[in-house]
Write a protein that holds these residues in place. Structure first.
Motif, PDB file in Angstrom:
ATOM      1  N   ASN A  48       0.814  -1.223   0.000  1.00 22.42           N
ATOM      2  CA  ASN A  48       0.000   0.000   0.000  1.00 22.42           C
ATOM      3  C   ASN A  48       0.846   1.271   0.000  1.00 22.42           C
ATOM      4  OD1 ASN A  48      -2.418  -1.476   0.245  1.00 22.42           O
ATOM      5  ND2 ASN A  48      -2.059  -1.702   2.454  1.00 22.42           N
ATOM      6  N   SER A  49       1.998   1.204   0.664  1.00 24.42           N
ATOM      7  CA  SER A  49       2.747   2.449   0.893  1.00 24.42           C
ATOM      8  C   SER A  49       3.151   3.180  -0.383  1.00 24.42           C
ATOM      9  CB  SER A  49       3.983   2.176   1.755  1.00 24.42           C
ATOM     10  OG  SER A  49       3.610   1.499   2.920  1.00 24.42           O
ATOM     11  N   ASP A  75      10.793  -7.924  -4.041  1.00 26.96           N
ATOM     12  CA  ASP A  75      10.443  -9.197  -3.399  1.00 26.96           C
ATOM     13  C   ASP A  75       9.230  -9.820  -4.092  1.00 26.96           C
ATOM     14  OD1 ASP A  75       8.528  -7.410  -2.470  1.00 26.96           O
ATOM     15  OD2 ASP A  75       9.045  -7.619  -0.361  1.00 26.96           O
ATOM     16  N   GLY A 140       9.168  -0.359   1.637  1.00 27.62           N
ATOM     17  CA  GLY A 140       8.040  -0.176   2.548  1.00 27.62           C
ATOM     18  C   GLY A 140       8.466  -0.832   3.847  1.00 27.62           C
ATOM     19  N   HIS A 146       9.907  -5.317   8.955  1.00 37.30           N
ATOM     20  CA  HIS A 146      10.665  -5.912   7.842  1.00 37.30           C
ATOM     21  C   HIS A 146      10.822  -4.915   6.694  1.00 37.30           C
ATOM     22  CE1 HIS A 146       6.821  -7.786   5.811  1.00 37.30           C
ATOM     23  NE2 HIS A 146       7.016  -6.566   5.388  1.00 37.30           N
ATOM     24  N   PHE A 149      11.309  -8.843   2.184  1.00 40.20           N
ATOM     25  CA  PHE A 149      10.940  -9.945   3.082  1.00 40.20           C
ATOM     26  C   PHE A 149      12.096 -10.285   4.016  1.00 40.20           C
ATOM     27  CE2 PHE A 149       7.467 -11.354   0.006  1.00 40.20           C
ATOM     28  CZ  PHE A 149       6.457 -10.907   0.844  1.00 40.20           C
ATOM     29  N   HIS A 172      -0.625  -9.962   5.581  1.00 38.31           N
ATOM     30  CA  HIS A 172      -0.694  -8.757   4.752  1.00 38.31           C
ATOM     31  C   HIS A 172      -1.907  -8.854   3.828  1.00 38.31           C
ATOM     32  CE1 HIS A 172       0.320  -5.705   1.800  1.00 38.31           C
ATOM     33  NE2 HIS A 172       1.168  -5.213   2.686  1.00 38.31           N
ATOM     34  N   LYS A 208       1.074   2.134  11.499  1.00 43.02           N
ATOM     35  CA  LYS A 208       2.540   2.088  11.412  1.00 43.02           C
ATOM     36  C   LYS A 208       3.205   2.925  12.520  1.00 43.02           C
ATOM     37  CE  LYS A 208       3.043  -0.465   7.634  1.00 43.02           C
ATOM     38  NZ  LYS A 208       3.298  -0.063   6.273  1.00 43.02           N
TER      39      LYS A 208
HETATM   40  C1  GLP Z   1       4.892  -6.626   2.145  1.00 46.79           C
HETATM   41  C2  GLP Z   1       5.814  -6.481   0.920  1.00 46.79           C
HETATM   42  C3  GLP Z   1       6.867  -5.448   1.172  1.00 46.79           C
HETATM   43  C4  GLP Z   1       6.146  -4.201   1.602  1.00 46.79           C
HETATM   44  C5  GLP Z   1       5.592  -4.401   2.994  1.00 46.79           C
HETATM   45  C6  GLP Z   1       4.782  -3.240   3.515  1.00 46.79           C
HETATM   46  O1  GLP Z   1       5.223  -7.727   2.905  1.00 46.79           O
HETATM   47  N1  GLP Z   1       6.433  -7.718   0.559  1.00 46.79           N
HETATM   48  O2  GLP Z   1       7.633  -5.213   0.003  1.00 46.79           O
HETATM   49  O3  GLP Z   1       7.022  -3.129   1.571  1.00 46.79           O
HETATM   50  O4  GLP Z   1       4.864  -5.580   3.111  1.00 46.79           O
HETATM   51  O5  GLP Z   1       3.527  -3.212   2.905  1.00 46.79           O
HETATM   52  P1  GLP Z   1       2.508  -1.995   3.053  1.00 46.79           P
HETATM   53  O6  GLP Z   1       3.134  -0.864   2.380  1.00 46.79           O
HETATM   54  O7  GLP Z   1       1.264  -2.471   2.361  1.00 46.79           O
HETATM   55  O8  GLP Z   1       2.324  -1.783   4.507  1.00 46.79           O
END
Ligand code: GLP
Length: 244
Positions: A48-49, A75, A140, A146, A149, A172, A208
């Motif tokens: 999403n970010s 990833d 992100g 993390h 990954f 997620h 977050k």
């Molecule tokens: C997932 C993806 C990452 C991403 C992270 C954050 O696991 N594999 O690459 O950066 O989670 O996701 P979001 O931005 O939706 O919080």
């Protein structure tokens, strides 16, 4: 006598009052950086970010030369078909590759269905040896800290590898309702990320807040993988505490 030091000054944080402002500032930052050299290797997270940022890059595509742009996928969910709507591949095709007109030859990423996972990681590592380092890397942060990954653990892995996913990652929204059982993910390693010339970390939302407070404590630990970004001399965090 030469001395080599790591930069422990921690990261530059741009606090934004809205997600729209975050997306605008980050997209301009990326375009300025891409415009500063004839060819760039751009590493792209999913989730999403960065979505709003990528949408703005697509809106501003007249200012980005697709011939000078190579993308590398950060990833990928292992075992999720590449054309599955929850895959990172599908996401990048939708938000970056097709809108920006990136040709097949200018795109590299893990194949989620690779049978020989060690060979697949070697392929990506060899690509980075030949074509790296990454010029600009968009990350992100996961709710557990993390990046890619690279999950919280006793130690982190430097290069491309197949990671056992944490419950946080498996929860997620991208994967939760996919209907495919996923346990592992391919990811670039922390050295690959830290060798990037520039890193940006867009983060927004109330969910977050807790992990960002931990990150801002600047305690570098493998249990909070994003904290290693504090070792890098050119990280910009675009942060909005709000959800919109
Ligand atoms: C997932 C993806 C990452 C991403 C992270 C954050 O696991 N594999 O690459 O950066 O989670 O996701 P979001 O931005 O939706 O919080």
């Amino acid at each position: 006598m030469a001395k080599t030091n790591y930069n422990l000054s921690f990261m530059l944080i741009t606090r934004c009052s809205s997600v729209a402002e975050l997306n605008e500032l980050a997209s301009e930052y990326i375009i300025k950086d891409l415009s500063s050299r004839p060819r760039s290797l751009f590493c792209t997270a999913t989730g999403n970010s960065p979505t709003g940022i990528y949408q703005l890059l697509a809106d501003k595509k007249d200012r980005i030369d697709p011939q000078g742009l190579s993308l590398i996928k950060l990833d990928e969910w292992y075992n999720l078909p590449m054309d599955h709507p929850a895959s990172c591949e599908y996401y990048l095709q939708q938000y970056m590759i097709r809108p920006l007109g990136v040709s097949d030859g200018n795109y590299t990423g893990f194949n989620s269905l690779a049978k020989d996972t060690a060979a697949e990681c070697k392929r990506i590592n060899d690509f980075l040896t030949a074509n790296g380092p990454i010029d600009i890397c968009v990350l992100g942060i996961g709710l557990n800290g993390h990046i890619g990954f690279n999950e919280p653990a006793d130690y982190l892995q430097p290069h491309a590898h197949l990671a056992t996913l944490s419950d946080t990652s498996l929860n997620h929204t991208m994967i939760k309702s996919s209907g495919v059982e996923v346990k592992y993910g391919f990811t670039l390693g922390v050295a690959d990320i830290l060798q990037s010339k520039k890193i940006i970390l867009p983060v927004f939302g109330k969910n977050k807040k807790e992990i960002m407070e931990q990150l801002f404590e600047a305690k570098i630990s493998s249990q909070l993988p994003a904290s290693v970004l504090g070792l890098h001399p050119d990280v910009t965090v675009f942060y909005c505490e709000n959800d919109s």
